[in-house]
Enzyme design. Structure first.
Site, PDB file in Angstrom:
ATOM      1  N   HIS A 267       0.878  -1.190   0.000  1.00  0.00           N
ATOM      2  CA  HIS A 267       0.000   0.000   0.000  1.00  0.00           C
ATOM      3  C   HIS A 267       0.910   1.232   0.000  1.00  0.00           C
ATOM      4  O   HIS A 267       1.751   1.389  -0.875  1.00  0.00           O
ATOM      5  CB  HIS A 267      -0.907  -0.123   1.228  1.00  0.00           C
ATOM      6  CG  HIS A 267      -2.051   0.830   1.298  1.00  0.00           C
ATOM      7  ND1 HIS A 267      -2.419   1.671   0.290  1.00  0.00           N
ATOM      8  CD2 HIS A 267      -2.953   1.076   2.319  1.00  0.00           C
ATOM      9  CE1 HIS A 267      -3.475   2.389   0.655  1.00  0.00           C
ATOM     10  NE2 HIS A 267      -3.816   2.042   1.880  1.00  0.00           N
ATOM     11  N   HIS A 308      -1.930  -2.556  -9.644  1.00  0.00           N
ATOM     12  CA  HIS A 308      -2.940  -1.996  -8.760  1.00  0.00           C
ATOM     13  C   HIS A 308      -4.161  -2.890  -8.770  1.00  0.00           C
ATOM     14  O   HIS A 308      -4.486  -3.465  -9.805  1.00  0.00           O
ATOM     15  CB  HIS A 308      -3.337  -0.586  -9.221  1.00  0.00           C
ATOM     16  CG  HIS A 308      -4.015   0.196  -8.157  1.00  0.00           C
ATOM     17  ND1 HIS A 308      -5.368   0.108  -7.940  1.00  0.00           N
ATOM     18  CD2 HIS A 308      -3.525   1.047  -7.226  1.00  0.00           C
ATOM     19  CE1 HIS A 308      -5.673   0.887  -6.923  1.00  0.00           C
ATOM     20  NE2 HIS A 308      -4.584   1.474  -6.469  1.00  0.00           N
ATOM     21  N   ASP A 367       2.691   5.528  -6.711  1.00  0.00           N
ATOM     22  CA  ASP A 367       3.926   5.516  -5.927  1.00  0.00           C
ATOM     23  C   ASP A 367       5.183   5.415  -6.777  1.00  0.00           C
ATOM     24  O   ASP A 367       6.289   5.548  -6.251  1.00  0.00           O
ATOM     25  CB  ASP A 367       3.898   4.357  -4.926  1.00  0.00           C
ATOM     26  CG  ASP A 367       2.909   4.613  -3.809  1.00  0.00           C
ATOM     27  OD1 ASP A 367       2.766   5.789  -3.440  1.00  0.00           O
ATOM     28  OD2 ASP A 367       2.287   3.657  -3.326  1.00  0.00           O
TER      29      ASP A 367
HETATM   30  N1  CMC Z   1       5.511  -7.025 -10.004  1.00  0.00           N
HETATM   31  C1  CMC Z   1       5.418  -8.255 -10.548  1.00  0.00           C
HETATM   32  N2  CMC Z   1       4.274  -8.939 -10.676  1.00  0.00           N
HETATM   33  C2  CMC Z   1       3.155  -8.346 -10.225  1.00  0.00           C
HETATM   34  C3  CMC Z   1       3.159  -7.073  -9.634  1.00  0.00           C
HETATM   35  C4  CMC Z   1       4.396  -6.410  -9.541  1.00  0.00           C
HETATM   36  N3  CMC Z   1       4.464  -5.197  -8.984  1.00  0.00           N
HETATM   37  N4  CMC Z   1       1.911  -6.742  -9.265  1.00  0.00           N
HETATM   38  C5  CMC Z   1       1.139  -7.779  -9.596  1.00  0.00           C
HETATM   39  N5  CMC Z   1       1.870  -8.750 -10.181  1.00  0.00           N
HETATM   40  C6  CMC Z   1       1.381 -10.014 -10.744  1.00  0.00           C
HETATM   41  C7  CMC Z   1       1.036 -11.021  -9.645  1.00  0.00           C
HETATM   42  O1  CMC Z   1       2.147 -11.827  -9.326  1.00  0.00           O
HETATM   43  C8  CMC Z   1      -0.081 -11.792 -10.284  1.00  0.00           C
HETATM   44  O2  CMC Z   1       0.483 -12.674 -11.235  1.00  0.00           O
HETATM   45  P1  CMC Z   1      -0.210 -14.118 -11.537  1.00  0.00           P
HETATM   46  O3  CMC Z   1      -1.557 -13.789 -12.107  1.00  0.00           O
HETATM   47  O4  CMC Z   1       0.718 -14.777 -12.474  1.00  0.00           O
HETATM   48  O5  CMC Z   1      -0.298 -14.798 -10.191  1.00  0.00           O
HETATM   49  C9  CMC Z   1      -0.854 -10.729 -11.091  1.00  0.00           C
HETATM   50  O6  CMC Z   1       0.144  -9.731 -11.412  1.00  0.00           O
HETATM   51  C10 CMC Z   1      -2.009 -10.090 -10.333  1.00  0.00           C
HETATM   52  O7  CMC Z   1      -1.493  -9.545  -9.127  1.00  0.00           O
HETATM   53  P2  CMC Z   1      -2.184  -9.659  -7.692  1.00  0.00           P
HETATM   54  O8  CMC Z   1      -1.126  -9.723  -6.644  1.00  0.00           O
HETATM   55  O9  CMC Z   1      -3.201 -10.752  -7.728  1.00  0.00           O
HETATM   56  O10 CMC Z   1      -2.937  -8.279  -7.635  1.00  0.00           O
HETATM   57  P3  CMC Z   1      -3.533  -7.571  -6.359  1.00  0.00           P
HETATM   58  O11 CMC Z   1      -4.657  -6.757  -6.846  1.00  0.00           O
HETATM   59  O12 CMC Z   1      -3.814  -8.556  -5.288  1.00  0.00           O
HETATM   60  O13 CMC Z   1      -2.328  -6.643  -5.843  1.00  0.00           O
HETATM   61  C11 CMC Z   1      -0.854  -4.809  -5.643  1.00  0.00           C
HETATM   62  C12 CMC Z   1      -2.204  -5.319  -6.178  1.00  0.00           C
HETATM   63  C13 CMC Z   1      -0.800  -3.298  -5.765  1.00  0.00           C
HETATM   64  C14 CMC Z   1      -0.740  -5.159  -4.149  1.00  0.00           C
HETATM   65  C15 CMC Z   1       0.289  -5.461  -6.458  1.00  0.00           C
HETATM   66  O14 CMC Z   1       0.196  -5.096  -7.816  1.00  0.00           O
HETATM   67  C16 CMC Z   1       1.679  -5.125  -5.910  1.00  0.00           C
HETATM   68  O15 CMC Z   1       2.144  -5.777  -4.976  1.00  0.00           O
HETATM   69  N6  CMC Z   1       2.348  -4.048  -6.455  1.00  0.00           N
HETATM   70  C17 CMC Z   1       3.610  -3.619  -5.942  1.00  0.00           C
HETATM   71  C18 CMC Z   1       3.386  -2.764  -4.689  1.00  0.00           C
HETATM   72  C19 CMC Z   1       2.845  -1.387  -5.033  1.00  0.00           C
HETATM   73  O16 CMC Z   1       3.321  -0.710  -5.917  1.00  0.00           O
HETATM   74  N7  CMC Z   1       1.827  -0.970  -4.245  1.00  0.00           N
HETATM   75  C20 CMC Z   1       1.229   0.373  -4.369  1.00  0.00           C
HETATM   76  C21 CMC Z   1      -0.185   0.321  -4.847  1.00  0.00           C
HETATM   77  S1  CMC Z   1      -0.818   1.924  -5.343  1.00  0.00           S
HETATM   78  C22 CMC Z   1      -0.781   2.914  -3.949  1.00  0.00           C
HETATM   79  C23 CMC Z   1      -1.551   2.418  -2.791  1.00  0.00           C
HETATM   80  O17 CMC Z   1      -2.589   1.772  -2.924  1.00  0.00           O
HETATM   81  O18 CMC Z   1      -1.108   2.661  -1.692  1.00  0.00           O
END
Ligand code: CMC
Length: 432
Positions: A267, A308, A367
């Protein structure tokens, strides 16, 4: 008008239930499942709330496929270009943009609450000099409830409003005090002749030894970043604030819980993690290696600032920050090229062409670029998430106020799918 419903049929018994469908003003409709358990004895299962709307809200709208973000109906691009952060905070809290008299009054009310109780300053002495400022924030903001017994009746709308004003006003003061504690400099009192962002820069960077005037471009950049971070509907920290508040907890305790949730690297902690990642990558020549790590399911590394839950398109906030990055860096660093920014741009370019990121619709989020601007403003990396918390306080208190004022609000109490042991009898210690 014909009431919309969906029918759910249990094929094993042939029994059907009809569930009402609710339409929002914008966005997808929602199946109202509040009677599902009573009718069928079954729960729904939705870990991470991927398909669950937890409340009605009139504050913020996001269309993640189109990359649209509206605060109270106003596009984020217009607010970012034309508004001040306090105008946006007013908009989020009260539902409409203020006229001049309303804005002047609001600024006056906020500036009247910028000081913190003198005894609160002693709390900081309890933290090690190198304590993470988010750890201090969680403790100190939570402790505010011990100071304002006069306005803690959450059933009194005026008390709720005063608490909201206090939180918006005191967050920069507490945040700056965290920074001063870390660097061992005296706390600076707020200056109410400055604007919200100018005063915050003053409390961060001024010392009692010499005069300080905030750089207007730094103030403008901060104003923009605060607007972009002010709200984002039911994100993890806002949902945490709502959940904590649903039990009737006081707003200071609720916002402290929101700060704790925001700190996580998935987050708000991502802005700090992005800078750490860019530093680790170090050079454009290493990008391919890190892209490969991000794609490797056996490697915990993720491309921070990418992806996201809601946006499956370019995060509109990232688009705006990316545009102003050049301008801010040119001004503050007197150079048109900044290695960290160049590295981020190249990383983005490579990731956006990579099939893994394209297929999963992973784009830069808010971010990805914000830390680069904070760094250029001289704000240390461990303060980045604190900056997010200052801005998001406007959203947190708006959601908290909206929830408490909703006559239908109840304590939030999710159900579970139990997968533990069945009933079993106690085994005495000597027989285990
Ligand atoms: N790098 C590599 N792979 C990724 C990333 C990433 N940053 N984000 C998602 N994926 C992949 C994930 O491994 C999954 O792959 P598969 O379908 O093969 O299993 C797919 O994309 C879907 O991801 P998810 O984890 O199911 O998506 P989510 O909605 O649960 O998570 C997230 C969203 C923001 C937590 C995630 O994208 C992430 O960890 N990003 C990096 C951290 C980040 O930048 N966070 C800030 C978010 S915006 C500001 C805020 O909200 O505070």
């Amino acid at each position: 008008m014909v009431e919309k419903t969906v029918t759910l049929t249990d094929k094993s018994t042939g029994k059907s239930v009809e569930l009402p469908v609710k339409d929002g003003v914008l966005g997808p409709s929602a199946v109202d499942i509040t009677t599902l358990y009573a009718q069928t004895g079954m729960f729904t299962f939705d870990p991470g709330f991927v398909s669950t709307a937890s409340c009605n809200s009139a504050i913020t709208f996001i269309d993640g496929d189109e990359g649209i973000l509206l605060y109270r109906g106003y596009p984020i691009e217009q607010l970012a270009e034309k508004a001040s952060f306090l105008e946006v905070a007013y908009l989020l809290l009260y539902g409409d943009l203020p006229d001049q008299a309303q804005l002047d009054n609001f600024k006056g009310l906020i500036s009247r609450h910028t000081m913190i109780n003198e005894t609160l300053k002693t709390f900081f002495d309890g933290f090690r000099y190198d304590a993470h400022p988010m750890a201090i924030m969680v403790g100190v903001v939570g402790s505010l409830s011990a100071f304002y017994h006069d306005s803690l009746d959450i059933h009194n709308p005026r008390h709720r409003e005063i608490s909201a004003h206090r939180l918006i006003a005191k967050m920069p003061t507490i945040a700056a005090a965290c920074f001063k504690h870390n660097v061992g400099e005296p706390f600076m009192y707020p200056r109410n002749d400055l604007g919200y962002c100018g005063n915050f820069l003053h409390m961060l960077f001024a010392t009692p030894c010499e005069d300080y005037e905030p750089d207007p471009l730094a103030e403008k950049a901060l104003n923009l970043l605060f607007i972009l971070h002010a709200d984002h509907e039911q994100n993890a920290s806002t949902s945490t604030v709502r959940l904590a508040g649903s039990s009737g907890a006081n707003p200071f305790a609720c916002v402290a819980s929101g700060i704790a949730s925001l700190w996580g690297p998935a987050h708000g902690g991502a802005n700090e993690a992005v800078l750490a990642m860019l530093e680790e990558i170090g050079d454009v020549s290493n990008i391919d290696k890190y892209i490969a790590k991000a794609k490797d399911k056996d490697d915990a590394f993720r491309l921070m600032g990418f992806g996201h839950r809601v946006y499956k398109n370019y995060d509109p906030r990232a688009k705006i920050i990316r545009q102003v990055c050049h301008q801010v860096l040119d001004h503050l660093r007197s150079t048109s090229r900044h290695p960290m920014f160049e590295l981020a741009l190249r990383l983005e370019e490579i990731a956006l062409q990579d099939e893994y990121f394209v297929e999963r619709k992973l784009y830069p989020n808010v971010d990805f670029y914000s830390g680069i601007i904070y760094r250029a403003l001289g704000i240390p990396t461990n303060m980045f998430t604190v900056m997010f918390a200052i801005a998001r306080t406007a959203g947190w208190v708006s959601h908290w106020m909206e929830m408490i004022a909703d006559p239908q609000h109840r304590i939030s109490r999710p159900r579970q799918l139990y997968i533990g042991e069945k009933r079993r009898d106690f085994v005495p210690l000597n027989e285990r």
